[in-house]
Design an enzyme around this catalytic site. Structure first.
Site, short mmCIF file in Angstrom:
data_model
loop_
_atom_site.label_atom_id
_atom_site.label_comp_id
_atom_site.label_asym_id
_atom_site.label_seq_id
_atom_site.Cartn_x
_atom_site.Cartn_y
_atom_site.Cartn_z
N GLU A 288 -15.49 -12.62 -8.59
CA GLU A 288 -15.83 -11.81 -9.76
C GLU A 288 -16.11 -12.69 -10.98
O GLU A 288 -15.53 -13.75 -11.15
CB GLU A 288 -14.65 -10.89 -10.09
CG GLU A 288 -14.84 -10.03 -11.32
CD GLU A 288 -13.55 -9.39 -11.80
OE1 GLU A 288 -13.65 -8.45 -12.61
OE2 GLU A 288 -12.46 -9.80 -11.37
N LYS A 353 -19.45 -1.93 -11.68
CA LYS A 353 -18.08 -1.46 -11.56
C LYS A 353 -17.92 -0.08 -12.18
O LYS A 353 -18.40 0.18 -13.29
CB LYS A 353 -17.14 -2.47 -12.23
CG LYS A 353 -15.66 -2.20 -11.97
CD LYS A 353 -14.80 -3.32 -12.55
CE LYS A 353 -13.33 -3.12 -12.23
NZ LYS A 353 -12.49 -4.19 -12.80
N CYS A 408 -12.34 -6.27 -8.31
CA CYS A 408 -10.98 -6.48 -8.82
C CYS A 408 -10.11 -5.25 -8.64
O CYS A 408 -9.77 -4.83 -7.55
CB CYS A 408 -11.06 -6.94 -10.27
SG CYS A 408 -9.47 -7.47 -10.97
#
Length: 533
Positions: A288, A353, A408
Site C-alpha cells: 500500500e 479504497k 489495509c
C-alpha cells in the site's frame, strides 16, 4: 475455590471496577500474537461473577442495569487498552507534530469502544438467571454488542472476541460455516462456561455447562481436522507471483526527497534472482501507498517499472492517485488505490479504497477546519485527506482470475470483502503497517485478513510494507510468508479457490437463528424461574 466466585461477586466500589478492568485486560492475551486461549476463561469467568453481584435486593429497579453498564465499560476499557496500546506507536512517527494526541489514541479510543461491551453487559443483565443459562444470556449480550461494534459509526471490529478461536488452524475452520460473529458467540460460550464450576449448587450443575463447552471445543477442532486436506491446494496454471516487502520505516516512506532511493529499492528487490532458479514472475505485487508521489502522473517512474517487467507480466501496487480537478477547484480528489501496470508502463486499471480509516485517512470537514485553525494537521500527507470510492468493485488483472481487492483496514470487515455480482477467485490485500513498528498490531491485522480466506474459501495474497506479507490458501494455511520487520521477496504460486462456503451462502441466517434460539431458551428459563414456587 468456590469462595473466589463469591468474593468477586461481592466486591464493591473501586475494587469491583478494578477487577472488571483486570479481567478485560486479561482477555487481550487471547488475541494475536499471543493466542493464549485460557486467557479467555480468566477474562470471562470473573465477568460472570461480577454480573452475579449486581443483583442488589431492595435497591432501585434499574440499579442492576446501571451496575452492569459500569462493569461492562470497565471490562471493555481494560480489554481495549491492553489490546490496542500499540496504536500509540503511530503518534511517535512524527512525534513533534502528533505526540500530543497520543493519549487520545491509547486511552480515548478504548474509552469510546468500551461503551459497546457496556451495552452487552446490560443486555446480559436483562436476561440474567441464577443458573447455567446465564452463560447463554452473557454470550447473547456480548455477541450483539460485537456485531454493533463492527457496523456502527463506520465500524471497528478489530480484535473481535471471535478471533480467540480464529487463530488456530483447526478451530478457525468453523468460520467457513458461521463467520467471524458466529465464532464470537462460540468463543463467549466456551470461555464463560467454566464460571459455573465455582457457582453451581450441585455437582451436576457445576459440571454440565463446562463439560458441554469442552465438548463443543473438541467438536470444533474435529471439524477443522476433517475439513483441512492433508495435501496442498492445487495452483492456478501459468501464474507466478512475486510479493515485494521493502521494510521501509514510516518516516522515510512519505518523504518526497526519498523518491529515488525508494524506487531503486523497490526495483532492486523486485528484480532479485528467484530461489532455486524460479521462473520469471508473471505478477509482481507491491504494498500500500508505495510512493511519496503520484505514480500515474510520473512518466519517468512508469518507464522504470516498464524496464522491470518482462513480456506479459504486470505490476500490482498500492499508489495514491488524483482525479483531474473540476472547474473552480485547485486540486482534484485523492484516492488510496491499487493500480495495475503492464510492461509498457501503461496503467491498465485501478481499485479505489471504499472503507477509509477515520482520522487516519480522512477527517470530517468541520473537524478538519478546527485542526487547521489550531495550526495542526491530520495524519495523511494529502490535502483534505482521501475520498472514499462510492462502490466496491472486482479488480480485473491480466493473467489472474477476478480479484477481491482490499487496502489495509478493509480486510478486517467480514461483510465487505466481495463486490456485488459474480464471485472472485482470490483476495488481494495491500497494506502499510509501518506506523506500528514491532508491536502486536501487525500480527493482529494479518490474523484478521487470514480469517477472511476461511470465511470465503478464497486464497489471500498479502503485500505489507514492513510485514506480514504472505500467501494463504483457502483453508487459512500460510503457504509462504515474510515475518515482520524484514525486507525480501516471496515467490509463490496462486492456490485455487474452494467452492462457495456455507458461511457465504447462509452465514448471516445461521447467526440470526442461533441468537434467536439462544434468546428463546433464556426467556423460557426466566419465565419458568418466575413461575416456580
Amino acid at each position: 475455590m468456590r469462595l473466589l466466585a463469591k468474593r468477586v461477586g461481592l466486591l464493591r466500589g473501586w475494587r469491583r471496577w478494578l477487577a472488571a478492568f483486570a479481567a478485560g485486560a486479561a482477555g487481550a492475551l487471547s488475541m494475536p500474537p499471543f493466542g493464549f486461549l485460557p486467557a479467555l476463561v480468566v477474562s470471562l469467568a470473573p465477568a460472570i461473577w461480577l454480573l452475579d453481584g449486581t443483583a442488589t435486593g431492595d435497591a432501585p429497579r434499574w440499579a442492576p442495569l446501571r451496575g452492569a453498564a459500569v462493569l461492562g465499560w470497565c471490562w471493555g476499557f481494560g480489554y481495549f487498552v491492553a489490546g490496542l496500546w500499540w496504536l500509540g506507536a503511530a503518534f511517535l512517527v512524527e512525534a513533534d507534530q502528533f505526540a500530543w494526541a497520543m493519549p487520545f489514541g491509547v486511552l480515548g479510543l478504548p474509552a469510546l469502544l468500551a461503551f459497546f461491551p457496556a451495552l452487552g453487559f446490560i443486555l446480559a443483565r436483562l436476561l440474567w438467571l441464577p443458573d447455567a443459562a446465564r452463560i447463554l444470556a452473557f454470550a447473547f449480550g456480548l455477541t450483539i454488542s460485537e456485531v454493533l461494534r463492527g457496523h456502527l459509526f463506520t465500524g471497528f471490529p478489530w480484535n473481535n472476541l471471535g478471533l480467540a478461536l480464529g487463530q488456530n488452524l483447526w478451530l478457525m475452520q468453523s468460520a467457513s460455516l458461521v463467520g467471524l460473529y458466529g465464532l464470537t458467540f462460540l468463543s463467549l460460550v466456551i470461555g464463560a462456561a467454566p464460571a459455573v464450576l465455582l457457582t453451581g449448587k450441585t455437582m451436576r450443575t457445576r459440571w454440565t455447562a463446562p463439560g458441554l463447552a469442552a465438548g463443543l471445543l473438541v467438536a470444533l477442532a474435529a471439524f477443522g481436522l476433517w475439513r483441512v486436506p492433508a495435501e496442498a491446494v492445487a495452483s492456478v496454471a501459468d501464474v507466478r507471483l512475486r510479493i515485494m516487502q521493502p521494510n521501509l520505516p514510516q518516516d522515510a516512506k512519505f518523504n518526497p526527497r526519498n523518491r529515488d532511493v525508494i524506487m531503486r529499492r523497490y526495483l532492486g528487490l523486485s528484480a532479485s534472482p528467484g530461489r532455486n532458479g524460479d521462473a520469471t514472475p508473471t505478477h509482481i505485487i507491491w504494498p500500500e501507498s508505495a510512493f511519496p508521489f503520484l505514480l500515474h502522473r510520473d512518466a519517468g517512474s512508469l518507464a522504470q517499472i516498464a524496464t522491470l517487467l518482462g513480456p506479459g507480466s504486470v505490476l500490482i501496487t498500492g499508489a495514491a492517485r488524483m482525479d483531474d480537478p473540476l472547474p473552480g477547484e485547485a486540486v482534484g480528489k485523492f484516492y488510496n488505490a491499487i493500480q495495475v501496470i503492464d510492461e509498457k508502463g501503461t496503467i491498465l486499471g485501478a481499485y479505489d479504497k471504499v472503507h477509509l480509516v477515520p482520522f487516519g485517512e480522512y477527517v470530517p470537514k468541520f473537524l478538519d477546519a478546527l485542526i487547521r485553525a489550531a495550526g495542526l494537521r491530520q495524519f495523511v500527507h494529502i490535502p483534505g485527506g482521501f475520498e472514499p470510492s462510492e462502490k466496491r468493485t472486482t479488480l480485473s488483472i491480466p493473467g489472474l482470475p477476478p480479484v477481491a481487492a482490499t487496502i489495509c483496514y478493509e480486510a478486517i470487515f467480514p461483510d465487505e470483502i466481495l463486490a456485488e455480482g459474480s464471485r472472485p477467485d482470490l483476495i488481494l490485500n495491500v497494506t502499510n503497517d509501518a506506523w506500528f513498528g514491532q508491536t502486536p498490531g501487525p500480527h493482529q491485522h494479518f490474523a484478521q485478513a487470514r480469517l477472511r480466506s476461511v470465511e470465503e474459501g478464497l486464497p489471500l495474497i498479502r503485500a505489507a510494507n514492513t510485514g506480514i506479507s504472505a500467501v494463504v490458501d483457502p483453508f487459512g494455511r500460510v503457504v509462504n510468508n515474510l515475518p515482520l520487520g524484514v525486507e525480501g521477496i516471496i515467490d509463490a504460486d496462486l492456490p485455487v479457490a474452494e467452492p462457495l462456503t456455507l458461511y457465504r451462502k447462509w452465514g448471516r441466517f445461521s447467526l440470526t437463528a442461533t441468537l434467536s434460539i439462544c434468546l428463546i431458551i433464556v426467556i423460557a428459563r426466566r419465565r419458568h424461574q418466575s413461575s416456580s414456587p
